[in-house]
Write an enzyme that holds these catalytic residues in place. Structure first.
Site, PDB file in Angstrom:
ATOM      1  CG  ASN A   7      89.032 172.418  54.947  1.00 53.86           C
ATOM      2  OD1 ASN A   7      90.193 172.352  54.948  1.00 53.86           O
ATOM      3  ND2 ASN A   7      88.125 171.252  54.900  1.00 53.86           N
ATOM      4  CG  HIS A  10      93.925 171.566  50.397  1.00 53.12           C
ATOM      5  ND1 HIS A  10      94.508 170.177  50.701  1.00 53.12           N
ATOM      6  CD2 HIS A  10      92.674 171.543  49.962  1.00 53.12           C
ATOM      7  CE1 HIS A  10      93.652 169.320  50.347  1.00 53.12           C
ATOM      8  NE2 HIS A  10      92.433 170.094  50.044  1.00 53.12           N
ATOM      9  CG  HIS A  43      89.453 165.672  57.402  1.00 50.57           C
ATOM     10  ND1 HIS A  43      89.204 165.220  56.222  1.00 50.57           N
ATOM     11  CD2 HIS A  43      89.423 164.583  58.307  1.00 50.57           C
ATOM     12  CE1 HIS A  43      88.837 163.684  56.347  1.00 50.57           C
ATOM     13  NE2 HIS A  43      89.002 163.409  57.948  1.00 50.57           N
ATOM     14  NE  ARG A  45      92.486 161.963  54.695  1.00 50.24           N
ATOM     15  CZ  ARG A  45      91.701 161.754  53.770  1.00 50.24           C
ATOM     16  NH1 ARG A  45      90.639 163.008  53.626  1.00 50.24           N
ATOM     17  NH2 ARG A  45      91.426 160.497  53.308  1.00 50.24           N
ATOM     18  NE  ARG A  49      95.840 162.017  52.959  1.00 51.03           N
ATOM     19  CZ  ARG A  49      94.949 161.583  51.952  1.00 51.03           C
ATOM     20  NH1 ARG A  49      94.102 162.343  51.097  1.00 51.03           N
ATOM     21  NH2 ARG A  49      94.561 160.034  51.956  1.00 51.03           N
ATOM     22  CD  GLU A  70      85.741 168.568  56.926  1.00 49.13           C
ATOM     23  OE1 GLU A  70      86.519 167.729  56.415  1.00 49.13           O
ATOM     24  OE2 GLU A  70      85.441 169.457  56.522  1.00 49.13           O
ATOM     25  CB  THR A 101      85.963 163.742  52.021  1.00 40.82           C
ATOM     26  OG1 THR A 101      86.804 164.118  52.881  1.00 40.82           O
ATOM     27  CG2 THR A 101      84.955 162.909  52.481  1.00 40.82           C
ATOM     28  CD  GLU A 151      80.205 169.961  55.267  1.00 43.62           C
ATOM     29  OE1 GLU A 151      80.479 169.895  56.410  1.00 43.62           O
ATOM     30  OE2 GLU A 151      80.859 170.256  54.258  1.00 43.62           O
ATOM     31  CG  HIS A 191      83.554 167.773  48.596  1.00 42.00           C
ATOM     32  ND1 HIS A 191      84.415 167.489  47.469  1.00 42.00           N
ATOM     33  CD2 HIS A 191      84.326 167.218  49.559  1.00 42.00           C
ATOM     34  CE1 HIS A 191      85.468 166.872  47.861  1.00 42.00           C
ATOM     35  NE2 HIS A 191      85.333 166.457  49.103  1.00 42.00           N
TER      36      HIS A 191
HETATM   37  N1  PXP Z   1      83.330 169.688  53.837  1.00 45.29           N
HETATM   38  C1  PXP Z   1      83.796 168.457  53.943  1.00 45.29           C
HETATM   39  C2  PXP Z   1      82.714 167.682  54.777  1.00 45.29           C
HETATM   40  C3  PXP Z   1      84.845 168.192  53.441  1.00 45.29           C
HETATM   41  O1  PXP Z   1      85.459 166.800  53.719  1.00 45.29           O
HETATM   42  C4  PXP Z   1      85.633 168.960  52.630  1.00 45.29           C
HETATM   43  C5  PXP Z   1      87.089 168.654  51.982  1.00 45.29           C
HETATM   44  O2  PXP Z   1      87.897 168.396  53.162  1.00 45.29           O
HETATM   45  C6  PXP Z   1      84.997 170.220  52.313  1.00 45.29           C
HETATM   46  C7  PXP Z   1      83.791 170.527  53.077  1.00 45.29           C
HETATM   47  C8  PXP Z   1      85.672 171.347  51.700  1.00 45.29           C
HETATM   48  O3  PXP Z   1      85.784 170.926  50.371  1.00 45.29           O
HETATM   49  P1  PXP Z   1      86.706 171.901  49.339  1.00 45.29           P
HETATM   50  O4  PXP Z   1      87.997 171.773  49.522  1.00 45.29           O
HETATM   51  O5  PXP Z   1      86.755 170.951  47.951  1.00 45.29           O
HETATM   52  O6  PXP Z   1      86.192 173.116  48.992  1.00 45.29           O
END
Ligand code: PXP
Length: 240
Positions: A7, A10, A43, A45, A49, A70, A101, A151, A191
């Site tokens: 992901n 960031h 994601h 959003r 952001r 996402e 999330t 998920e 997550h």
């Molecule tokens: N899976 C989902 C559905 C999420 O919303 C997120 C955070 O955007 C992640 C995985 C990844 O989480 P993390 O950034 O804590 O690894």
């Protein structure tokens, strides 16, 4: 072998801190794939952001492995998803004030909205995964609504403060995975997973995909994206 979806939200968060052009999540995606990522997760959003519309479209053209988008059930975002056609759409809850999330999608409480979004995504030929808590009723309804995957959210496992709580959450994740598999669902998790806590999750029989963002992007800042992804792949592989 479990798939790793990196992901890269960031990377875009850092860009938006200055509303600048760098770092570019498209560059990060290329390096993540070179480091061994099996897919890229983003994601989009509603408040844009971090990831924006331009990123989604360019990443669709760049990521030829697996692009997992996402999104919330908001009509506007679902329209973009149907147009861009990611390889997979993961429906997540979204609140404006949250930092990230928080918890899974309450499929039971929002059944009509989830079903409507899924119908549109399915019509566009996109397979849907639902991000849910490790809760058997949520998983059962996900299957009934036609999800191809769930998920299962690992936040409570990742944030457990004691060994007893960690084991309790791990058991719940195991039980939820076995139940989802018995219904014929694919099982993804994510997550709060990091280099230290991923092994126990990767050992759960039946888990097929992990989506990991913050820990990989944080390490990438110090050691580079390719190496950060490679080290996460090693941590996952070590569990087998
Ligand atoms: N899976 C989902 C559905 C999420 O919303 C997120 C955070 O955007 C992640 C995985 C990844 O989480 P993390 O950034 O804590 O690894």
């Amino acid at each position: 072998m479990i798939r790793l979806g990196v992901n890269i939200d960031h990377v875009a968060t850092l860009r938006q801190a200055r509303r600048a052009l760098e770092p570019d999540p498209v560059h990060a995606a290329v390096l993540a794939i070179l480091g061994g990522a099996d897919g890229i997760t983003i994601h989009l959003r509603e408040d844009r952001r971090h990831i924006n519309d331009r990123d989604v479209r360019l990443l669709r053209q760049t990521v030829t492995t697996l692009l997992n988008l996402e999104l919330s059930v908001a009509d506007e975002i679902v329209t973009i998803a149907c147009d861009v056609k990611p390889d997979q759409a993961t429906l997540v809850p979204e609140k404006r004030e949250e930092v990230t999330t928080e918890g899974g999608l309450d499929v039971i409480a929002h059944q009509a909205a989830v079903a409507k979004a899924m119908k549109r995504l399915h019509k566009a030929g996109i397979g849907v995964s639902l991000f849910v808590d490790p809760d058997l009723a949520q998983i059962e309804l996900s299957k009934k609504l036609g999800a191809k995957a769930v998920e299962i959210q690992t936040a409570r496992y990742s944030e457990a403060k004691s060994e007893a709580d960690r084991l309790k959450e791990l058991n719940l994740l195991q039980e939820s995975t076995a139940f989802a598999k018995s219904l014929g669902l694919h099982v993804h998790m994510g997550h709060g997973l990091n280099y230290c806590n991923v092994a126990a999750i990767a050992q759960i029989p039946g888990v097929e995909e992990l989506n990991i963002g913050h820990s990989i992007v944080s390490r990438a800042l110090l050691v580079g994206m390719e190496r950060a992804v490679r080290e996460m792949k090693v941590a996952i592989r070590a569990a087998h």
